[in-house]
Motif scaffolding. Structure first.
Motif, PDB file in Angstrom:
ATOM      1  N   ARG A  88       0.908  -1.112  -0.010  1.00  0.00           N
ATOM      2  CA  ARG A  88       0.203   0.030  -0.110  1.00  0.00           C
ATOM      3  C   ARG A  88       0.785   1.341  -0.075  1.00  0.00           C
ATOM      4  O   ARG A  88       0.651   2.277  -0.830  1.00  0.00           O
ATOM      5  CB  ARG A  88      -0.955   0.010   1.175  1.00  0.00           C
ATOM      6  CG  ARG A  88      -1.767   1.033   1.039  1.00  0.00           C
ATOM      7  CD  ARG A  88      -2.804   0.870   2.195  1.00  0.00           C
ATOM      8  NE  ARG A  88      -3.986   1.749   1.948  1.00  0.00           N
ATOM      9  CZ  ARG A  88      -5.087   1.808   2.746  1.00  0.00           C
ATOM     10  NH1 ARG A  88      -5.405   1.120   3.706  1.00  0.00           N
ATOM     11  NH2 ARG A  88      -6.004   2.746   2.465  1.00  0.00           N
ATOM     12  N   ARG A  89       1.834   1.335   0.686  1.00  0.00           N
ATOM     13  CA  ARG A  89       2.638   2.553   0.915  1.00  0.00           C
ATOM     14  C   ARG A  89       3.376   2.954  -0.156  1.00  0.00           C
ATOM     15  O   ARG A  89       3.284   3.901  -0.553  1.00  0.00           O
ATOM     16  CB  ARG A  89       3.844   2.296   2.341  1.00  0.00           C
ATOM     17  CG  ARG A  89       4.699   3.198   2.605  1.00  0.00           C
ATOM     18  CD  ARG A  89       3.833   4.330   3.135  1.00  0.00           C
ATOM     19  NE  ARG A  89       4.710   5.650   3.535  1.00  0.00           N
ATOM     20  CZ  ARG A  89       5.729   5.594   4.466  1.00  0.00           C
ATOM     21  NH1 ARG A  89       5.605   4.507   5.282  1.00  0.00           N
ATOM     22  NH2 ARG A  89       6.432   6.742   4.577  1.00  0.00           N
ATOM     23  N   ALA A  90       4.081   1.584  -0.817  1.00  0.00           N
ATOM     24  CA  ALA A  90       4.755   2.056  -2.081  1.00  0.00           C
ATOM     25  C   ALA A  90       3.768   2.749  -3.176  1.00  0.00           C
ATOM     26  O   ALA A  90       4.246   3.776  -3.868  1.00  0.00           O
ATOM     27  CB  ALA A  90       5.357   0.915  -2.561  1.00  0.00           C
ATOM     28  N   ASP A  93       2.681   6.370  -2.177  1.00  0.00           N
ATOM     29  CA  ASP A  93       4.061   7.216  -2.349  1.00  0.00           C
ATOM     30  C   ASP A  93       4.089   7.528  -3.483  1.00  0.00           C
ATOM     31  O   ASP A  93       4.419   8.562  -4.025  1.00  0.00           O
ATOM     32  CB  ASP A  93       5.174   6.587  -1.713  1.00  0.00           C
ATOM     33  CG  ASP A  93       5.230   6.818  -0.131  1.00  0.00           C
ATOM     34  OD1 ASP A  93       4.335   7.270   0.398  1.00  0.00           O
ATOM     35  OD2 ASP A  93       6.177   6.264   0.484  1.00  0.00           O
ATOM     36  N   PHE A  94       4.015   6.375  -4.623  1.00  0.00           N
ATOM     37  CA  PHE A  94       4.359   6.703  -6.023  1.00  0.00           C
ATOM     38  C   PHE A  94       3.101   7.687  -6.467  1.00  0.00           C
ATOM     39  O   PHE A  94       3.284   8.710  -7.096  1.00  0.00           O
ATOM     40  CB  PHE A  94       4.249   5.497  -6.823  1.00  0.00           C
ATOM     41  CG  PHE A  94       4.082   5.410  -8.114  1.00  0.00           C
ATOM     42  CD1 PHE A  94       5.203   5.829  -8.952  1.00  0.00           C
ATOM     43  CD2 PHE A  94       2.934   5.363  -9.139  1.00  0.00           C
ATOM     44  CE1 PHE A  94       5.033   5.913 -10.415  1.00  0.00           C
ATOM     45  CE2 PHE A  94       2.837   5.666 -10.402  1.00  0.00           C
ATOM     46  CZ  PHE A  94       3.999   5.912 -11.013  1.00  0.00           C
ATOM     47  N   LEU A 174       7.883   9.987 -14.188  1.00  0.00           N
ATOM     48  CA  LEU A 174       7.074   8.738 -13.897  1.00  0.00           C
ATOM     49  C   LEU A 174       8.088   7.652 -13.439  1.00  0.00           C
ATOM     50  O   LEU A 174       7.794   6.821 -12.778  1.00  0.00           O
ATOM     51  CB  LEU A 174       5.995   8.497 -15.053  1.00  0.00           C
ATOM     52  CG  LEU A 174       4.614   9.610 -14.896  1.00  0.00           C
ATOM     53  CD1 LEU A 174       3.895   9.446 -16.265  1.00  0.00           C
ATOM     54  CD2 LEU A 174       3.929   9.481 -13.731  1.00  0.00           C
ATOM     55  N   VAL A 175       8.782   7.463 -14.578  1.00  0.00           N
ATOM     56  CA  VAL A 175       9.604   6.252 -14.696  1.00  0.00           C
ATOM     57  C   VAL A 175      10.760   6.235 -13.407  1.00  0.00           C
ATOM     58  O   VAL A 175      10.932   5.269 -12.786  1.00  0.00           O
ATOM     59  CB  VAL A 175      10.415   6.043 -16.107  1.00  0.00           C
ATOM     60  CG1 VAL A 175      11.188   5.106 -15.976  1.00  0.00           C
ATOM     61  CG2 VAL A 175       9.323   5.769 -17.105  1.00  0.00           C
ATOM     62  N   GLY A 176      11.257   7.109 -13.082  1.00  0.00           N
ATOM     63  CA  GLY A 176      12.178   7.372 -12.062  1.00  0.00           C
ATOM     64  C   GLY A 176      11.538   7.113 -10.768  1.00  0.00           C
ATOM     65  O   GLY A 176      12.049   6.280  -9.952  1.00  0.00           O
ATOM     66  N   GLU A 177      10.058   7.428 -10.772  1.00  0.00           N
ATOM     67  CA  GLU A 177       9.488   7.342  -9.382  1.00  0.00           C
ATOM     68  C   GLU A 177       9.009   6.023  -9.464  1.00  0.00           C
ATOM     69  O   GLU A 177       8.994   5.323  -8.215  1.00  0.00           O
ATOM     70  CB  GLU A 177       8.293   8.233  -9.177  1.00  0.00           C
ATOM     71  CG  GLU A 177       7.418   8.546  -8.006  1.00  0.00           C
ATOM     72  CD  GLU A 177       8.571   8.810  -6.757  1.00  0.00           C
ATOM     73  OE1 GLU A 177       8.094   8.313  -5.701  1.00  0.00           O
ATOM     74  OE2 GLU A 177       9.170   9.919  -7.129  1.00  0.00           O
ATOM     75  N   ALA A 178       8.705   5.249 -10.382  1.00  0.00           N
ATOM     76  CA  ALA A 178       8.291   3.838 -10.386  1.00  0.00           C
ATOM     77  C   ALA A 178       9.563   2.842 -10.290  1.00  0.00           C
ATOM     78  O   ALA A 178       9.233   2.026  -9.191  1.00  0.00           O
ATOM     79  CB  ALA A 178       7.797   3.593 -11.660  1.00  0.00           C
ATOM     80  N   LEU A 179      10.652   3.228 -10.547  1.00  0.00           N
ATOM     81  CA  LEU A 179      11.911   2.539 -10.387  1.00  0.00           C
ATOM     82  C   LEU A 179      12.025   2.604  -8.809  1.00  0.00           C
ATOM     83  O   LEU A 179      12.412   1.747  -8.248  1.00  0.00           O
ATOM     84  CB  LEU A 179      12.973   2.796 -11.132  1.00  0.00           C
ATOM     85  CG  LEU A 179      12.913   2.515 -12.500  1.00  0.00           C
ATOM     86  CD1 LEU A 179      14.233   3.137 -13.401  1.00  0.00           C
ATOM     87  CD2 LEU A 179      12.848   0.943 -12.682  1.00  0.00           C
TER      88      LEU A 179
END
Lengths: 232, 232
Positions: A88-90, A93-94, A174-179
């Protein structure tokens, strides 16, 4: 597709493998639930009623995917809420770090963010048993979002080319945050990580294969950005 | 149920009646679409994943209702977006003026606001042909929201009785705002109003019956407030 998964019986005989699959279903289920929420929020921002209805329909389809995974967890004797909670947290935060400031950013997020997520889960599906893999692949289906979003984003860039620069930056963010969230999940969830690196009686994969997987993810991402008319 | 509706053939022979039914379907369809959006936004505020999933499921059911009405409009040869557009503003103003500040206010709004809306549409359904009535009644079904919401709201009041006072005020504000938007729609949409007051070849109803209808709406509203443990 490389087949590196154990037989389905490993779900009963290998507790670490079972924990990994429960993690995989949990992270996917929560992902579908937040995809539902996010597409519904995009629907609320939609410029026309037809767009609103189209996005509401896509959100509904994500919810149906959620139900499919939740039901499988229940079949396995697992409490779905418990399986989803660690992730949930990940996700939160994303989404907090990538809240779209307008409808177009929402569209790019739905296409680029979900795209890389689904690609990743499909890659992971190579390392699970056939039944589990079929479930993952079925919920990673494109639900028709792509064509709709590509058309809307390209039209907006045609109308005002400056939009393209802003959305390209947005796609990279978006990609940076997803990684960074994916790394956090990998560090927190040992069982899930062993799907890739292997465990007792399971071979896992080697660094070369992980490198090829990352290359595939990157290529697909670049292809999506270019479909939108954006520099990756 | 009083049956004051014309035969279905009036849809072909009486343009004013047809316009009224298109208006009714348009206002209902847009209502279902915004109910979807609102329940999805409530899901995003939900305290637990189970609550989130429950509300997402309800939102999905509202969307299915939306599809049923939209498809009927298409069958009638009407552009759904065009049928809904006249009502967009009233719904948006209603929701803007009654944005819930927390999850509980969202729950009371879903129960009390949708409840009075659905009651009203069911009353109006008495004045249309049988097929149209069946459609309206089917989409005004309680989708299981009620039991879920009543339980959650009562539990919150039990835990902290002061919550009850705040939510009772909130319930009154919701009804006031709903009435003021309904009046605006009635003033703007002549065809829709003639369903009640009658038109050429259609008897409509008299003031006494309208009085009884308002009494029924008020009683049902009071019953819902009291089910939540709130003073109406």
């Amino acid at each position: 597709m490389t087949d590196l998964g154990p037989p389905a019986s490993a779900l009963d005989t290998d507790p670490e493998y079972r924990a990994a699959v429960v993690d995989l279903f949990g992270v996917l289920a929560y992902g579908e639930l937040t995809a539902f929420e996010r597409l519904a929020a995009d629907a609320a921002m939609a410029p026309t009623i037809d767009d609103k209805a189209a996005l509401a329909g896509m959100a509904t389809a994500e919810y149906r995917h959620f139900v499919v995974i939740r039901d499988r967890l229940v079949e396995m004797g697992v409490d779905p809420q418990q399986a989803m909670t660690p992730f949930r947290r990940a996700y939160e935060d994303f989404h907090e770090h990538t809240a779209p400031s307008d409808w177009l950013e929402g569209m790019v997020k739905a296409y680029v963010g979900d795209g890389i997520g689904m690609d990743f889960y499909r890659e992971i599906a190579n390392f699970v048993d056939e039944d589990s893999r079929a479930l993952v692949v079925s919920v990673c289906d494109d639900l028709g979002q792509s064509a709709f979003i590509v058309e809307r984003v390209r039209a907006a860039i045609n109308e005002d080319p400056r939009v393209g620069g802003r959305l390209a930056l947005w796609g990279r963010r978006l990609v940076g945050e997803a990684l960074s969230q994916a790394q956090r999940v990998a560090a927190d969830r040992d069982a899930l990580s062993t799907l890739l690196v292997g465990g007792v009686d399971r071979p896992g994969t080697d660094l070369a294969e992980i490198g090829r997987m990352l290359a595939r993810l990157t290529e697909n991402h670049a292809r999506r950005m270019s479909a939108l008319g954006l520099a990756a």
